[in-house]
Design an enzyme around this catalytic site. Structure first.
Site, PDB file in Angstrom:
ATOM      1  N   GLU A  17       7.235  11.736 -15.040  1.00  0.00           N
ATOM      2  CA  GLU A  17       7.132  10.193 -14.983  1.00  0.00           C
ATOM      3  C   GLU A  17       8.431   9.529 -15.416  1.00  0.00           C
ATOM      4  O   GLU A  17       9.467  10.285 -15.379  1.00  0.00           O
ATOM      5  CB  GLU A  17       5.970   9.823 -16.204  1.00  0.00           C
ATOM      6  CG  GLU A  17       4.604  10.214 -15.763  1.00  0.00           C
ATOM      7  CD  GLU A  17       3.860   9.047 -15.085  1.00  0.00           C
ATOM      8  OE1 GLU A  17       4.714   7.966 -14.719  1.00  0.00           O
ATOM      9  OE2 GLU A  17       2.744   8.945 -15.088  1.00  0.00           O
TER      10      GLU A  17
ATOM     11  N   ASP B 133       0.206   3.843  -9.998  1.00  0.00           N
ATOM     12  CA  ASP B 133       0.987   4.453 -11.083  1.00  0.00           C
ATOM     13  C   ASP B 133       2.506   3.788 -11.429  1.00  0.00           C
ATOM     14  O   ASP B 133       2.394   2.465 -11.345  1.00  0.00           O
ATOM     15  CB  ASP B 133       0.966   5.787 -10.912  1.00  0.00           C
ATOM     16  CG  ASP B 133       1.343   6.515 -12.352  1.00  0.00           C
ATOM     17  OD1 ASP B 133       2.125   6.172 -13.122  1.00  0.00           O
ATOM     18  OD2 ASP B 133       0.672   7.658 -12.516  1.00  0.00           O
TER      19      ASP B 133
ATOM     20  N   ASN C 102       0.598   0.748 -16.247  1.00  0.00           N
ATOM     21  CA  ASN C 102       1.809   1.384 -15.665  1.00  0.00           C
ATOM     22  C   ASN C 102       2.880   0.397 -15.117  1.00  0.00           C
ATOM     23  O   ASN C 102       2.488  -0.511 -14.731  1.00  0.00           O
ATOM     24  CB  ASN C 102       1.300   2.489 -14.713  1.00  0.00           C
ATOM     25  CG  ASN C 102       1.179   3.916 -15.214  1.00  0.00           C
ATOM     26  OD1 ASN C 102       2.075   4.409 -15.649  1.00  0.00           O
ATOM     27  ND2 ASN C 102      -0.003   4.242 -15.157  1.00  0.00           N
TER      28      ASN C 102
END
Length: 291
Positions: free
Chosen positions: A18, A201, A151
Protein backbone atom coordinates in the site's frame (compact mmCIF):
# COMPACT_ATOMS: atom_id res chain seq x y z
CA UNK A 1 12.88 1.21 -21.16
CA UNK A 2 9.26 1.68 -22.19
CA UNK A 3 6.53 -0.34 -20.48
CA UNK A 4 3.56 -0.80 -22.78
CA UNK A 5 2.01 -3.54 -20.61
CA UNK A 6 1.86 -3.97 -16.82
CA UNK A 7 5.27 -5.30 -15.75
CA UNK A 8 6.33 -6.99 -12.52
CA UNK A 9 8.78 -4.59 -10.86
CA UNK A 10 10.29 -6.81 -8.16
CA UNK A 11 10.49 -10.45 -7.11
CA UNK A 12 9.00 -10.00 -3.62
CA UNK A 13 5.31 -10.71 -3.04
CA UNK A 14 3.80 -8.47 -0.35
CA UNK A 15 0.93 -9.31 1.94
CA UNK A 16 -0.63 -5.84 1.66
CA UNK A 17 1.41 -3.50 -0.52
CA UNK A 18 0.00 0.00 0.00
CA UNK A 19 0.90 3.69 0.24
CA UNK A 20 2.80 3.86 -3.06
CA UNK A 21 4.56 7.24 -3.45
CA UNK A 22 7.26 8.72 -5.73
CA UNK A 23 9.64 10.59 -3.40
CA UNK A 24 13.05 12.07 -4.25
CA UNK A 25 13.53 9.97 -7.40
CA UNK A 26 12.63 6.67 -5.78
CA UNK A 27 9.52 4.65 -5.16
CA UNK A 28 8.35 4.26 -1.56
CA UNK A 29 5.62 1.90 -0.34
CA UNK A 30 4.58 -0.11 2.71
CA UNK A 31 3.74 -3.70 3.48
CA UNK A 32 0.97 -2.51 5.74
CA UNK A 33 0.24 -5.21 8.29
CA UNK A 34 3.91 -6.16 8.53
CA UNK A 35 4.81 -2.56 9.43
CA UNK A 36 7.49 -2.35 6.72
CA UNK A 37 8.56 0.81 4.88
CA UNK A 38 10.20 -0.10 1.56
CA UNK A 39 11.86 1.61 -1.39
CA UNK A 40 13.05 0.78 -4.88
CA UNK A 41 14.21 2.54 -8.03
CA UNK A 42 12.00 3.64 -10.88
CA UNK A 43 14.24 3.12 -13.92
CA UNK A 44 14.25 -0.67 -14.08
CA UNK A 45 12.89 -3.59 -12.05
CA UNK A 46 14.85 -4.35 -8.91
CA UNK A 47 14.64 -5.53 -5.31
CA UNK A 48 12.76 -3.79 -2.52
CA UNK A 49 14.94 -2.34 0.23
CA UNK A 50 13.60 -2.10 3.77
CA UNK A 51 13.93 1.40 5.27
CA UNK A 52 12.07 0.81 8.53
CA UNK A 53 10.17 -1.96 10.27
CA UNK A 54 7.64 -1.09 12.97
CA UNK A 55 5.94 -3.40 15.45
CA UNK A 56 2.53 -1.96 14.45
CA UNK A 57 0.72 -1.72 11.10
CA UNK A 58 2.06 1.07 8.88
CA UNK A 59 -0.66 2.53 6.66
CA UNK A 60 1.31 5.11 4.66
CA UNK A 61 3.91 7.85 5.00
CA UNK A 62 4.54 11.36 3.69
CA UNK A 63 7.98 12.99 3.52
CA UNK A 64 8.48 15.90 5.92
CA UNK A 65 9.45 19.22 4.34
CA UNK A 66 13.04 20.39 4.93
CA UNK A 67 13.90 17.26 6.93
CA UNK A 68 15.53 14.74 4.58
CA UNK A 69 14.91 11.15 5.57
CA UNK A 70 12.06 12.01 7.95
CA UNK A 71 8.50 10.77 7.49
CA UNK A 72 5.09 11.51 8.95
CA UNK A 73 3.32 8.18 9.27
CA UNK A 74 -0.14 6.75 9.86
CA UNK A 75 0.94 3.91 12.11
CA UNK A 76 -0.72 1.66 14.65
CA UNK A 77 -3.54 3.64 16.24
CA UNK A 78 -2.30 7.13 15.42
CA UNK A 79 0.24 9.40 13.79
CA UNK A 80 3.98 9.31 14.40
CA UNK A 81 7.18 10.86 13.08
CA UNK A 82 9.72 8.41 11.72
CA UNK A 83 13.04 10.28 12.03
CA UNK A 84 15.98 9.60 9.77
CA UNK A 85 17.58 7.83 12.73
CA UNK A 86 16.19 6.64 16.03
CA UNK A 87 12.84 5.50 17.32
CA UNK A 88 9.45 6.76 16.10
CA UNK A 89 8.08 9.80 17.92
CA UNK A 90 4.33 9.68 18.64
CA UNK A 91 2.35 12.73 17.49
CA UNK A 92 -1.23 11.72 18.28
CA UNK A 93 -3.03 8.55 19.32
CA UNK A 94 -6.34 8.69 17.50
CA UNK A 95 -8.17 5.36 17.79
CA UNK A 96 -6.66 3.39 20.69
CA UNK A 97 -9.89 3.83 22.67
CA UNK A 98 -12.27 2.92 19.83
CA UNK A 99 -15.05 0.47 20.79
CA UNK A 100 -13.69 -2.08 18.29
CA UNK A 101 -10.06 -2.92 17.44
CA UNK A 102 -9.09 -0.15 15.03
CA UNK A 103 -5.97 0.85 13.11
CA UNK A 104 -4.75 3.54 10.76
CA UNK A 105 -4.98 2.98 7.03
CA UNK A 106 -4.10 5.19 4.04
CA UNK A 107 -2.65 8.69 4.45
CA UNK A 108 -1.18 11.51 2.37
CA UNK A 109 0.04 15.11 2.59
CA UNK A 110 -1.86 17.74 0.59
CA UNK A 111 -0.21 20.56 -1.41
CA UNK A 112 -0.55 22.88 1.62
CA UNK A 113 1.42 20.53 3.88
CA UNK A 114 -1.49 19.16 5.88
CA UNK A 115 -1.47 15.44 6.69
CA UNK A 116 -4.67 13.46 6.12
CA UNK A 117 -4.96 9.96 7.60
CA UNK A 118 -7.80 7.45 7.65
CA UNK A 119 -8.71 4.89 10.28
CA UNK A 120 -10.70 1.66 10.01
CA UNK A 121 -11.75 -1.20 12.23
CA UNK A 122 -9.92 -4.44 11.62
CA UNK A 123 -13.29 -5.91 10.61
CA UNK A 124 -13.88 -3.06 8.15
CA UNK A 125 -17.40 -2.54 9.45
CA UNK A 126 -19.69 0.32 8.42
CA UNK A 127 -19.27 3.56 10.33
CA UNK A 128 -16.05 2.52 12.04
CA UNK A 129 -13.72 4.63 9.90
CA UNK A 130 -12.74 8.30 10.07
CA UNK A 131 -10.57 10.63 8.00
CA UNK A 132 -8.44 12.90 10.20
CA UNK A 133 -6.69 16.14 9.26
CA UNK A 134 -3.47 17.19 11.00
CA UNK A 135 -2.22 20.77 10.83
CA UNK A 136 1.14 21.45 12.48
CA UNK A 137 0.81 22.73 16.01
CA UNK A 138 -2.84 21.77 16.38
CA UNK A 139 -4.74 18.67 17.47
CA UNK A 140 -5.93 16.33 14.71
CA UNK A 141 -9.46 17.03 13.48
CA UNK A 142 -11.96 14.32 12.44
CA UNK A 143 -12.71 15.73 8.98
CA UNK A 144 -15.02 12.97 7.64
CA UNK A 145 -16.75 10.46 9.91
CA UNK A 146 -19.07 7.50 9.40
CA UNK A 147 -16.81 5.75 6.87
CA UNK A 148 -16.04 2.05 6.60
CA UNK A 149 -12.57 1.78 5.01
CA UNK A 150 -11.34 5.21 3.87
CA UNK A 151 -8.73 5.14 1.11
CA UNK A 152 -6.88 8.08 -0.32
CA UNK A 153 -7.49 10.90 -0.11
CA UNK A 154 -6.13 12.27 -3.39
CA UNK A 155 -5.75 15.98 -4.14
CA UNK A 156 -5.53 18.09 -7.27
CA UNK A 157 -2.51 20.32 -7.91
CA UNK A 158 -3.99 23.29 -6.05
CA UNK A 159 -5.10 21.30 -3.01
CA UNK A 160 -8.62 22.68 -3.36
CA UNK A 161 -10.25 19.45 -4.60
CA UNK A 162 -10.10 16.21 -2.61
CA UNK A 163 -11.24 12.73 -3.61
CA UNK A 164 -11.98 10.15 -0.92
CA UNK A 165 -12.89 6.49 -1.39
CA UNK A 166 -14.96 4.38 0.99
CA UNK A 167 -13.87 1.00 -0.27
CA UNK A 168 -16.64 -1.44 0.79
CA UNK A 169 -19.34 0.94 -0.46
CA UNK A 170 -17.75 1.25 -3.90
CA UNK A 171 -17.93 5.01 -3.46
CA UNK A 172 -15.62 7.91 -4.31
CA UNK A 173 -16.75 11.36 -3.20
CA UNK A 174 -15.35 14.74 -4.18
CA UNK A 175 -14.93 17.64 -1.74
CA UNK A 176 -14.02 21.31 -2.01
CA UNK A 177 -11.12 22.17 0.32
CA UNK A 178 -10.66 25.60 1.84
CA UNK A 179 -6.97 26.31 1.12
CA UNK A 180 -6.58 28.53 4.18
CA UNK A 181 -8.13 26.22 6.78
CA UNK A 182 -8.43 22.76 5.25
CA UNK A 183 -12.15 22.72 5.98
CA UNK A 184 -14.20 20.55 3.62
CA UNK A 185 -17.33 21.69 1.79
CA UNK A 186 -19.59 20.63 -1.04
CA UNK A 187 -19.32 16.86 -0.67
CA UNK A 188 -20.68 15.23 -3.83
CA UNK A 189 -20.67 11.74 -5.35
CA UNK A 190 -17.95 11.37 -8.00
CA UNK A 191 -17.95 7.66 -8.93
CA UNK A 192 -20.07 4.74 -7.77
CA UNK A 193 -18.85 1.27 -8.70
CA UNK A 194 -21.24 -1.62 -9.18
CA UNK A 195 -20.67 -5.04 -7.58
CA UNK A 196 -18.29 -7.00 -9.76
CA UNK A 197 -16.29 -3.98 -10.92
CA UNK A 198 -13.99 -4.06 -7.90
CA UNK A 199 -13.77 -1.72 -4.92
CA UNK A 200 -11.95 1.64 -4.99
CA UNK A 201 -8.67 1.61 -3.09
CA UNK A 202 -5.63 3.86 -3.64
CA UNK A 203 -5.96 6.90 -5.92
CA UNK A 204 -3.88 9.61 -7.53
CA UNK A 205 -4.60 12.72 -9.63
CA UNK A 206 -2.56 13.37 -12.77
CA UNK A 207 -1.49 16.62 -14.42
CA UNK A 208 -4.70 16.72 -16.51
CA UNK A 209 -6.88 16.56 -13.37
CA UNK A 210 -7.96 12.99 -14.13
CA UNK A 211 -8.28 10.55 -11.24
CA UNK A 212 -6.60 7.13 -11.31
CA UNK A 213 -8.17 4.49 -9.04
CA UNK A 214 -6.93 1.02 -8.07
CA UNK A 215 -9.79 -1.50 -8.09
CA UNK A 216 -9.38 -3.98 -5.22
CA UNK A 217 -10.80 -7.30 -6.36
CA UNK A 218 -11.21 -5.95 -9.90
CA UNK A 219 -7.75 -6.76 -11.38
CA UNK A 220 -7.59 -3.29 -12.90
CA UNK A 221 -6.82 0.40 -12.53
CA UNK A 222 -9.06 3.04 -14.07
CA UNK A 223 -8.66 6.68 -15.10
CA UNK A 224 -11.69 8.93 -14.71
CA UNK A 225 -12.28 12.33 -16.29
CA UNK A 226 -13.07 15.33 -14.05
CA UNK A 227 -16.77 14.88 -14.86
CA UNK A 228 -16.70 11.34 -13.41
CA UNK A 229 -16.89 9.46 -16.71
CA UNK A 230 -14.53 6.59 -17.45
CA UNK A 231 -11.55 7.43 -19.66
CA UNK A 232 -9.42 4.27 -19.58
CA UNK A 233 -9.04 0.90 -17.88
CA UNK A 234 -5.81 -1.12 -17.61
CA UNK A 235 -6.23 -4.80 -16.82
CA UNK A 236 -3.68 -6.26 -14.39
CA UNK A 237 -2.26 -9.73 -13.67
CA UNK A 238 -3.17 -9.37 -9.97
CA UNK A 239 -6.56 -9.58 -8.29
CA UNK A 240 -6.15 -6.95 -5.56
CA UNK A 241 -4.57 -3.67 -6.72
CA UNK A 242 -4.07 -1.32 -3.77
CA UNK A 243 -1.96 1.85 -3.82
CA UNK A 244 -0.93 3.69 -7.00
CA UNK A 245 1.22 6.65 -7.98
CA UNK A 246 2.78 8.23 -11.05
CA UNK A 247 6.56 8.39 -10.89
CA UNK A 248 9.75 7.81 -12.80
CA UNK A 249 11.97 10.44 -14.38
CA UNK A 250 9.06 12.08 -16.24
CA UNK A 251 6.25 11.12 -13.81
CA UNK A 252 4.63 9.00 -16.55
CA UNK A 253 5.26 5.58 -15.00
CA UNK A 254 2.22 4.28 -13.15
CA UNK A 255 3.29 2.13 -10.19
CA UNK A 256 0.70 -0.20 -8.70
CA UNK A 257 0.93 -2.01 -5.38
CA UNK A 258 -1.05 -5.23 -4.97
CA UNK A 259 -1.94 -7.60 -2.13
CA UNK A 260 -1.86 -11.34 -1.63
CA UNK A 261 -3.77 -11.32 1.67
CA UNK A 262 -6.93 -13.42 1.70
CA UNK A 263 -6.26 -15.17 -1.61
CA UNK A 264 -6.23 -18.96 -1.36
CA UNK A 265 -4.22 -19.68 -3.29
CA UNK A 266 -2.58 -16.44 -4.37
CA UNK A 267 -1.60 -16.23 -8.00
CA UNK A 268 2.02 -15.84 -9.11
CA UNK A 269 1.81 -12.03 -9.33
CA UNK A 270 -0.59 -11.31 -6.46
CA UNK A 271 1.32 -9.13 -4.01
CA UNK A 272 3.72 -7.89 -6.70
CA UNK A 273 4.61 -4.29 -7.42
CA UNK A 274 3.60 -3.55 -11.02
CA UNK A 275 4.46 -0.73 -13.42
CA UNK A 276 3.20 0.52 -16.78
CA UNK A 277 3.87 3.73 -18.69
CA UNK A 278 1.04 6.17 -19.49
CA UNK A 279 0.73 9.29 -21.60
CA UNK A 280 -0.09 11.98 -19.01
CA UNK A 281 2.35 12.66 -16.14
CA UNK A 282 1.49 12.78 -12.49
CA UNK A 283 1.89 15.55 -9.95
CA UNK A 284 4.98 16.05 -7.77
CA UNK A 285 4.78 14.61 -4.27
CA UNK A 286 3.45 16.89 -1.55
CA UNK A 287 5.51 17.23 1.64
CA UNK A 288 4.03 17.36 5.11
CA UNK A 289 4.91 20.32 7.26
CA UNK A 290 6.65 19.29 10.47
CA UNK A 291 4.24 18.09 13.16
Amino acid sequence: MELTEPTVWNAERLELGEGVRWVDNRLVLVDLLAGRLLETGGDRPGPLRELRRLDVPLGAVAPVADRPGEWLAAAGTGIAVLPAAGDPRPVADLVADAPEPTRMNDAVADPHGRFWAGSMTYAGGPGGGTLYRLDPGTAPVPAVTGLSIPNGPAFDATGTTMYLADTPRGAIDRFVVDPATGDLHGRAPFVRLAPGEGSPDGMTVDAADHLWIALWGGSAVRRYRPDGTLDREIRLPAVQPTGICLGGSDLRRLFIGTASIGLTPAGPTDGALLAVDVAVPGLPISYARAA
